[in-house]
Design an enzyme around this catalytic site. Structure first.
Site, short mmCIF file in Angstrom:
data_model
loop_
_atom_site.label_atom_id
_atom_site.label_comp_id
_atom_site.label_asym_id
_atom_site.label_seq_id
_atom_site.Cartn_x
_atom_site.Cartn_y
_atom_site.Cartn_z
N LYS A 113 0.38 -7.63 13.01
CA LYS A 113 -0.62 -6.68 12.51
C LYS A 113 -1.93 -6.94 13.26
O LYS A 113 -2.46 -8.05 13.22
CB LYS A 113 -0.80 -6.83 11.00
CG LYS A 113 -1.71 -5.75 10.42
CD LYS A 113 -1.80 -5.78 8.89
CE LYS A 113 -2.72 -4.68 8.40
NZ LYS A 113 -2.91 -4.68 6.94
N GLU A 164 -0.21 -36.22 25.90
CA GLU A 164 -0.25 -37.29 24.88
C GLU A 164 0.40 -36.82 23.58
O GLU A 164 1.21 -37.51 22.97
CB GLU A 164 -1.72 -37.69 24.64
CG GLU A 164 -1.88 -38.81 23.63
CD GLU A 164 -3.31 -38.88 23.07
OE1 GLU A 164 -4.13 -38.00 23.39
OE2 GLU A 164 -3.56 -39.83 22.29
N THR A 216 1.80 -4.26 4.58
CA THR A 216 1.66 -4.54 6.02
C THR A 216 1.09 -5.94 6.31
O THR A 216 1.28 -6.46 7.40
CB THR A 216 0.73 -3.50 6.67
OG1 THR A 216 -0.52 -3.49 5.97
CG2 THR A 216 1.35 -2.13 6.66
N ASP A 217 0.40 -6.53 5.32
CA ASP A 217 -0.33 -7.77 5.61
C ASP A 217 0.57 -8.90 6.11
O ASP A 217 0.21 -9.63 7.03
CB ASP A 217 -1.10 -8.24 4.36
CG ASP A 217 -2.29 -7.35 4.04
OD1 ASP A 217 -2.59 -6.44 4.85
OD2 ASP A 217 -2.92 -7.56 2.99
N THR A 247 0.82 -1.22 0.00
CA THR A 247 0.00 0.00 0.00
C THR A 247 0.85 1.26 0.00
O THR A 247 0.46 2.28 -0.56
CB THR A 247 -0.92 -0.01 1.24
OG1 THR A 247 -1.75 -1.16 1.16
CG2 THR A 247 -1.79 1.22 1.32
N TYR A 250 -7.66 0.87 -3.90
CA TYR A 250 -6.49 1.42 -4.58
C TYR A 250 -5.73 0.29 -5.29
O TYR A 250 -5.95 -0.88 -5.04
CB TYR A 250 -5.56 2.08 -3.56
CG TYR A 250 -5.12 1.15 -2.47
CD1 TYR A 250 -3.97 0.39 -2.59
CD2 TYR A 250 -5.89 0.99 -1.32
CE1 TYR A 250 -3.58 -0.50 -1.60
CE2 TYR A 250 -5.52 0.09 -0.33
CZ TYR A 250 -4.36 -0.64 -0.47
OH TYR A 250 -4.01 -1.53 0.50
C1 SIN Z 1 -0.79 -2.84 3.11
O1 SIN Z 1 0.28 -2.70 2.56
O2 SIN Z 1 -1.11 -2.11 4.05
C2 SIN Z 1 -1.81 -3.89 2.74
C3 SIN Z 1 -1.50 -4.62 1.50
C4 SIN Z 1 -0.19 -5.31 1.52
O3 SIN Z 1 0.16 -5.93 2.52
O4 SIN Z 1 0.52 -5.24 0.52
#
Ligand code: SIN
Length: 332
Positions: free
Chosen positions: A169, A291, A96-97, A16, A30
Protein backbone atom coordinates in the site's frame (compact mmCIF):
# COMPACT_ATOMS: atom_id res chain seq x y z
CA UNK A 1 -21.92 -30.25 -9.17
CA UNK A 2 -20.36 -27.74 -11.60
CA UNK A 3 -22.54 -25.13 -13.31
CA UNK A 4 -21.51 -23.62 -16.65
CA UNK A 5 -20.15 -20.54 -14.88
CA UNK A 6 -17.11 -20.78 -12.60
CA UNK A 7 -17.94 -21.05 -8.89
CA UNK A 8 -16.23 -18.35 -6.83
CA UNK A 9 -16.16 -18.34 -3.04
CA UNK A 10 -15.91 -14.86 -1.46
CA UNK A 11 -14.65 -14.50 2.10
CA UNK A 12 -15.28 -11.11 3.72
CA UNK A 13 -13.27 -9.73 6.63
CA UNK A 14 -14.52 -6.11 6.90
CA UNK A 15 -12.55 -2.99 5.99
CA UNK A 16 -13.54 0.24 4.27
CA UNK A 17 -15.13 -1.74 1.47
CA UNK A 18 -17.80 -2.70 4.04
CA UNK A 19 -17.84 0.79 5.58
CA UNK A 20 -20.60 3.38 5.83
CA UNK A 21 -19.95 7.12 5.96
CA UNK A 22 -22.30 9.50 7.76
CA UNK A 23 -21.80 11.91 4.84
CA UNK A 24 -21.42 10.47 1.32
CA UNK A 25 -19.08 13.28 0.23
CA UNK A 26 -16.71 12.96 3.22
CA UNK A 27 -15.18 9.58 2.56
CA UNK A 28 -12.32 9.91 5.07
CA UNK A 29 -14.65 9.55 8.06
CA UNK A 30 -16.78 6.40 8.36
CA UNK A 31 -17.57 3.25 10.34
CA UNK A 32 -15.48 0.37 9.00
CA UNK A 33 -16.63 -3.22 8.41
CA UNK A 34 -20.36 -2.73 9.07
CA UNK A 35 -21.91 -4.18 5.86
CA UNK A 36 -22.12 -7.93 5.43
CA UNK A 37 -20.85 -9.83 2.43
CA UNK A 38 -24.38 -10.26 1.01
CA UNK A 39 -24.93 -6.50 0.78
CA UNK A 40 -21.50 -5.97 -0.77
CA UNK A 41 -22.13 -8.54 -3.51
CA UNK A 42 -25.67 -7.23 -4.14
CA UNK A 43 -24.19 -3.80 -4.95
CA UNK A 44 -22.10 -5.12 -7.86
CA UNK A 45 -23.90 -5.08 -11.21
CA UNK A 46 -23.04 -7.88 -13.61
CA UNK A 47 -21.55 -10.25 -11.04
CA UNK A 48 -24.03 -13.06 -11.74
CA UNK A 49 -22.97 -13.11 -15.39
CA UNK A 50 -19.33 -13.68 -14.41
CA UNK A 51 -19.57 -16.43 -11.82
CA UNK A 52 -21.73 -18.42 -9.46
CA UNK A 53 -20.79 -16.51 -6.30
CA UNK A 54 -21.11 -17.59 -2.68
CA UNK A 55 -20.21 -15.22 0.15
CA UNK A 56 -19.12 -16.05 3.69
CA UNK A 57 -18.39 -13.64 6.50
CA UNK A 58 -15.12 -14.53 8.25
CA UNK A 59 -14.69 -11.31 10.27
CA UNK A 60 -15.96 -7.74 10.38
CA UNK A 61 -12.95 -5.63 11.32
CA UNK A 62 -10.83 -2.78 10.05
CA UNK A 63 -7.62 -4.41 8.87
CA UNK A 64 -5.54 -2.30 11.25
CA UNK A 65 -6.96 -4.78 13.80
CA UNK A 66 -6.02 -7.89 11.81
CA UNK A 67 -5.04 -10.87 13.96
CA UNK A 68 -3.40 -14.25 13.53
CA UNK A 69 -6.75 -15.77 14.51
CA UNK A 70 -8.35 -14.31 11.37
CA UNK A 71 -5.33 -15.36 9.28
CA UNK A 72 -5.73 -18.95 10.48
CA UNK A 73 -9.48 -18.90 9.78
CA UNK A 74 -8.84 -17.66 6.24
CA UNK A 75 -6.08 -20.21 5.66
CA UNK A 76 -8.24 -23.08 6.92
CA UNK A 77 -11.25 -22.07 4.81
CA UNK A 78 -9.17 -21.44 1.68
CA UNK A 79 -7.35 -24.76 2.03
CA UNK A 80 -10.75 -26.46 2.30
CA UNK A 81 -11.91 -24.60 -0.82
CA UNK A 82 -8.71 -25.73 -2.57
CA UNK A 83 -9.77 -29.36 -2.07
CA UNK A 84 -13.42 -28.71 -2.99
CA UNK A 85 -14.19 -29.57 -6.63
CA UNK A 86 -17.23 -27.25 -6.38
CA UNK A 87 -15.00 -24.16 -6.00
CA UNK A 88 -13.05 -22.81 -8.99
CA UNK A 89 -11.62 -19.67 -7.46
CA UNK A 90 -11.62 -17.59 -4.29
CA UNK A 91 -11.73 -13.92 -3.32
CA UNK A 92 -10.90 -12.31 0.02
CA UNK A 93 -12.42 -8.89 0.79
CA UNK A 94 -10.09 -7.10 3.19
CA UNK A 95 -9.22 -3.67 4.53
CA UNK A 96 -6.40 -2.13 2.55
CA UNK A 97 -4.14 -1.24 5.50
CA UNK A 98 -2.73 -4.72 6.09
CA UNK A 99 -3.98 -6.45 2.93
CA UNK A 100 -0.42 -6.91 1.72
CA UNK A 101 0.49 -8.88 4.85
CA UNK A 102 -2.56 -11.15 4.71
CA UNK A 103 -2.01 -11.66 0.98
CA UNK A 104 1.62 -12.70 1.48
CA UNK A 105 0.68 -14.98 4.40
CA UNK A 106 -2.00 -16.72 2.28
CA UNK A 107 0.43 -16.86 -0.66
CA UNK A 108 2.71 -18.95 1.56
CA UNK A 109 0.21 -21.24 3.33
CA UNK A 110 -2.72 -21.98 1.00
CA UNK A 111 -2.02 -25.12 -1.03
CA UNK A 112 -3.75 -24.44 -4.31
CA UNK A 113 -3.41 -23.78 -8.01
CA UNK A 114 -6.85 -22.15 -8.03
CA UNK A 115 -7.05 -18.37 -8.42
CA UNK A 116 -6.95 -16.46 -5.13
CA UNK A 117 -7.64 -12.72 -5.36
CA UNK A 118 -7.70 -10.14 -2.58
CA UNK A 119 -9.32 -6.76 -2.87
CA UNK A 120 -10.82 -3.95 -0.82
CA UNK A 121 -11.67 -0.30 -1.24
CA UNK A 122 -10.36 3.10 -0.30
CA UNK A 123 -13.82 4.65 -0.07
CA UNK A 124 -16.73 3.43 2.05
CA UNK A 125 -19.61 1.66 0.31
CA UNK A 126 -21.96 4.67 0.25
CA UNK A 127 -19.36 7.30 -0.75
CA UNK A 128 -19.65 9.23 -3.98
CA UNK A 129 -17.35 7.34 -6.37
CA UNK A 130 -17.12 4.24 -4.15
CA UNK A 131 -14.42 1.95 -5.56
CA UNK A 132 -15.58 -1.24 -3.81
CA UNK A 133 -18.07 -2.54 -6.42
CA UNK A 134 -15.58 -2.19 -9.28
CA UNK A 135 -12.81 -3.85 -7.25
CA UNK A 136 -15.17 -6.72 -6.32
CA UNK A 137 -16.22 -7.13 -9.97
CA UNK A 138 -12.56 -7.29 -11.02
CA UNK A 139 -11.59 -9.68 -8.19
CA UNK A 140 -14.43 -12.10 -8.99
CA UNK A 141 -13.61 -11.89 -12.71
CA UNK A 142 -9.94 -12.62 -11.94
CA UNK A 143 -10.83 -15.49 -9.60
CA UNK A 144 -13.10 -16.94 -12.30
CA UNK A 145 -10.38 -16.75 -14.95
CA UNK A 146 -7.95 -19.41 -16.15
CA UNK A 147 -5.25 -16.72 -16.39
CA UNK A 148 -4.93 -16.49 -12.60
CA UNK A 149 -4.42 -20.25 -12.06
CA UNK A 150 -1.08 -21.10 -10.49
CA UNK A 151 -0.19 -17.42 -9.97
CA UNK A 152 -0.34 -17.49 -6.16
CA UNK A 153 -2.31 -14.94 -4.16
CA UNK A 154 -2.99 -11.78 -6.17
CA UNK A 155 -4.09 -8.31 -5.13
CA UNK A 156 -6.42 -6.68 -7.65
CA UNK A 157 -6.97 -3.00 -7.08
CA UNK A 158 -7.95 -0.03 -9.24
CA UNK A 159 -7.97 -2.26 -12.37
CA UNK A 160 -4.45 -3.56 -11.81
CA UNK A 161 -3.22 -6.98 -10.70
CA UNK A 162 -0.24 -7.43 -8.35
CA UNK A 163 1.61 -10.44 -6.92
CA UNK A 164 1.01 -10.82 -3.18
CA UNK A 165 4.77 -10.92 -2.56
CA UNK A 166 5.34 -7.67 -4.39
CA UNK A 167 2.30 -5.49 -3.67
CA UNK A 168 2.33 -2.80 -1.02
CA UNK A 169 0.00 0.00 0.00
CA UNK A 170 1.60 3.24 -1.18
CA UNK A 171 -1.09 5.87 -0.64
CA UNK A 172 -3.12 6.66 2.48
CA UNK A 173 -6.12 8.10 0.61
CA UNK A 174 -6.14 7.71 -3.17
CA UNK A 175 -8.04 4.89 -4.90
CA UNK A 176 -4.80 4.10 -6.75
CA UNK A 177 -3.43 2.83 -3.47
CA UNK A 178 -1.29 -0.20 -4.40
CA UNK A 179 1.93 -0.66 -6.29
CA UNK A 180 4.92 -2.98 -6.57
CA UNK A 181 7.95 -0.68 -6.28
CA UNK A 182 10.66 -1.47 -8.79
CA UNK A 183 8.64 -4.28 -10.35
CA UNK A 184 5.20 -3.02 -11.36
CA UNK A 185 1.90 -4.86 -11.71
CA UNK A 186 1.56 -8.32 -13.26
CA UNK A 187 -1.15 -6.98 -15.51
CA UNK A 188 -4.53 -5.35 -15.54
CA UNK A 189 -8.28 -5.93 -15.75
CA UNK A 190 -10.20 -4.51 -18.71
CA UNK A 191 -13.98 -5.00 -18.88
CA UNK A 192 -13.74 -7.98 -16.55
CA UNK A 193 -10.97 -9.73 -18.49
CA UNK A 194 -7.55 -10.40 -16.97
CA UNK A 195 -4.55 -9.35 -19.05
CA UNK A 196 -1.47 -10.75 -17.28
CA UNK A 197 2.04 -10.27 -18.65
CA UNK A 198 4.44 -11.77 -16.10
CA UNK A 199 4.53 -13.80 -12.89
CA UNK A 200 6.50 -13.95 -9.66
CA UNK A 201 9.34 -16.50 -9.81
CA UNK A 202 9.33 -17.11 -6.06
CA UNK A 203 7.78 -20.21 -4.46
CA UNK A 204 4.18 -19.90 -3.31
CA UNK A 205 0.88 -21.75 -2.63
CA UNK A 206 1.08 -25.38 -3.80
CA UNK A 207 4.86 -25.09 -4.10
CA UNK A 208 5.36 -23.66 -0.60
CA UNK A 209 6.66 -25.78 2.28
CA UNK A 210 4.87 -23.69 4.92
CA UNK A 211 1.90 -25.36 6.54
CA UNK A 212 -0.10 -23.80 9.38
CA UNK A 213 -2.60 -26.62 9.85
CA UNK A 214 -2.45 -27.58 13.51
CA UNK A 215 -0.93 -24.24 14.56
CA UNK A 216 -2.86 -21.69 16.64
CA UNK A 217 -0.26 -18.93 16.87
CA UNK A 218 2.93 -17.85 15.17
CA UNK A 219 6.19 -16.87 16.88
CA UNK A 220 6.24 -13.29 18.11
CA UNK A 221 8.16 -10.97 15.77
CA UNK A 222 8.40 -7.22 16.29
CA UNK A 223 9.26 -4.53 13.74
CA UNK A 224 11.53 -1.73 14.99
CA UNK A 225 11.92 1.37 12.84
CA UNK A 226 15.36 2.91 12.33
CA UNK A 227 15.80 6.70 12.42
CA UNK A 228 18.25 9.51 13.13
CA UNK A 229 19.01 9.68 16.83
CA UNK A 230 17.80 6.08 17.39
CA UNK A 231 18.45 4.45 20.77
CA UNK A 232 18.83 0.77 21.70
CA UNK A 233 16.08 0.45 24.29
CA UNK A 234 13.29 -0.72 21.97
CA UNK A 235 15.43 -3.59 20.68
CA UNK A 236 16.33 -4.51 24.27
CA UNK A 237 12.66 -4.34 25.29
CA UNK A 238 11.58 -6.60 22.42
CA UNK A 239 14.08 -9.22 23.58
CA UNK A 240 13.02 -8.83 27.22
CA UNK A 241 9.34 -9.20 26.26
CA UNK A 242 10.01 -12.55 24.60
CA UNK A 243 10.15 -11.72 20.89
CA UNK A 244 11.52 -14.70 18.93
CA UNK A 245 12.39 -12.37 16.10
CA UNK A 246 13.02 -8.71 15.28
CA UNK A 247 12.70 -7.07 11.88
CA UNK A 248 14.77 -3.92 11.97
CA UNK A 249 13.50 -1.46 9.33
CA UNK A 250 16.87 0.18 8.85
CA UNK A 251 17.83 3.29 6.95
CA UNK A 252 19.08 3.05 3.34
CA UNK A 253 20.52 -0.37 2.55
CA UNK A 254 19.31 -1.76 5.91
CA UNK A 255 21.86 0.21 7.90
CA UNK A 256 21.61 0.25 11.69
CA UNK A 257 22.57 3.14 13.99
CA UNK A 258 25.87 2.65 15.86
CA UNK A 259 23.99 3.15 19.15
CA UNK A 260 21.64 0.25 18.33
CA UNK A 261 24.11 -2.30 16.94
CA UNK A 262 25.24 -3.61 20.37
CA UNK A 263 21.59 -4.37 21.23
CA UNK A 264 21.19 -6.24 17.92
CA UNK A 265 24.36 -8.22 18.63
CA UNK A 266 23.09 -9.03 22.13
CA UNK A 267 19.72 -10.12 20.67
CA UNK A 268 21.55 -12.55 18.37
CA UNK A 269 23.64 -13.85 21.30
CA UNK A 270 20.36 -14.63 23.07
CA UNK A 271 19.11 -16.54 20.01
CA UNK A 272 16.62 -13.95 18.78
CA UNK A 273 16.34 -13.98 14.98
CA UNK A 274 17.04 -10.61 13.36
CA UNK A 275 16.18 -9.50 9.84
CA UNK A 276 17.90 -6.29 8.78
CA UNK A 277 15.39 -4.79 6.35
CA UNK A 278 15.15 -1.35 4.76
CA UNK A 279 12.65 1.39 5.45
CA UNK A 280 13.17 2.89 1.97
CA UNK A 281 10.24 1.06 0.34
CA UNK A 282 12.23 -0.35 -2.54
CA UNK A 283 15.44 -2.08 -3.63
CA UNK A 284 17.19 -5.35 -2.88
CA UNK A 285 19.25 -5.96 0.25
CA UNK A 286 21.19 -9.19 -0.41
CA UNK A 287 22.66 -11.42 2.30
CA UNK A 288 26.03 -10.08 3.39
CA UNK A 289 28.94 -11.48 5.34
CA UNK A 290 29.61 -8.37 7.41
CA UNK A 291 29.91 -8.32 11.22
CA UNK A 292 26.14 -8.74 11.65
CA UNK A 293 25.85 -11.33 8.88
CA UNK A 294 28.53 -13.44 10.64
CA UNK A 295 26.35 -13.30 13.76
CA UNK A 296 23.36 -14.68 11.86
CA UNK A 297 21.57 -11.45 11.02
CA UNK A 298 19.43 -12.21 7.95
CA UNK A 299 18.92 -9.84 5.01
CA UNK A 300 15.52 -9.63 3.31
CA UNK A 301 16.26 -9.55 -0.42
CA UNK A 302 13.56 -7.14 -1.67
CA UNK A 303 10.87 -7.83 0.95
CA UNK A 304 9.67 -4.79 2.84
CA UNK A 305 9.69 -4.89 6.68
CA UNK A 306 6.03 -5.91 7.06
CA UNK A 307 6.35 -8.80 4.60
CA UNK A 308 9.71 -9.75 6.13
CA UNK A 309 7.86 -10.09 9.43
CA UNK A 310 5.34 -12.54 7.91
CA UNK A 311 8.07 -14.69 6.37
CA UNK A 312 10.18 -14.62 9.55
CA UNK A 313 7.18 -15.75 11.62
CA UNK A 314 6.56 -18.70 9.29
CA UNK A 315 10.26 -19.55 9.10
CA UNK A 316 10.61 -19.45 12.90
CA UNK A 317 7.70 -21.86 13.23
CA UNK A 318 10.00 -24.40 11.50
CA UNK A 319 13.55 -23.46 12.44
CA UNK A 320 15.77 -20.99 14.28
CA UNK A 321 18.84 -21.72 12.14
CA UNK A 322 19.85 -18.35 10.58
CA UNK A 323 21.17 -20.00 7.41
CA UNK A 324 17.88 -21.81 6.86
CA UNK A 325 16.00 -18.56 7.51
CA UNK A 326 18.25 -16.68 5.08
CA UNK A 327 17.50 -19.39 2.50
CA UNK A 328 13.76 -18.74 2.99
CA UNK A 329 14.32 -15.09 2.05
CA UNK A 330 16.06 -16.23 -1.14
CA UNK A 331 13.25 -18.65 -2.01
CA UNK A 332 9.88 -17.10 -1.09
C1 SIN B 1 -9.26 0.43 4.16
O1 SIN B 1 -9.90 -0.59 4.16
O2 SIN B 1 -9.06 1.04 3.11
C2 SIN B 1 -8.64 1.05 5.39
C3 SIN B 1 -9.05 0.43 6.65
C4 SIN B 1 -8.75 -1.03 6.73
O3 SIN B 1 -7.67 -1.45 6.34
O4 SIN B 1 -9.61 -1.77 7.20
Amino acid sequence: MHSAKPAVLILATGGTIAGQAADEVKSSSYASGVLDVGSLLAAVPGLAAVAEVRGEQVAGIGSEDMTEEVWFKLATRLNRAARDPGVDGTVVLHGTDTMEETAYFLNLVVKTEKPLALTGAMRPANAVGADGPRNIFNAVSLAASRAARGMGALIVFNDRVFAAREATKLDAMNVDAFGSPGLGPLGCMVDGKAHLYRKSLRRHTSNSEFDVSGLETLPRVEIIYGHAGQRPELVEAAVRLGARGIVHAGVGAANIHVAVKPAIIEARRKGVAVVAASRTGGGTVPARRDELGELGVVYPDNLNPQKSRVLLQLALARTSDPEAIQECFATY
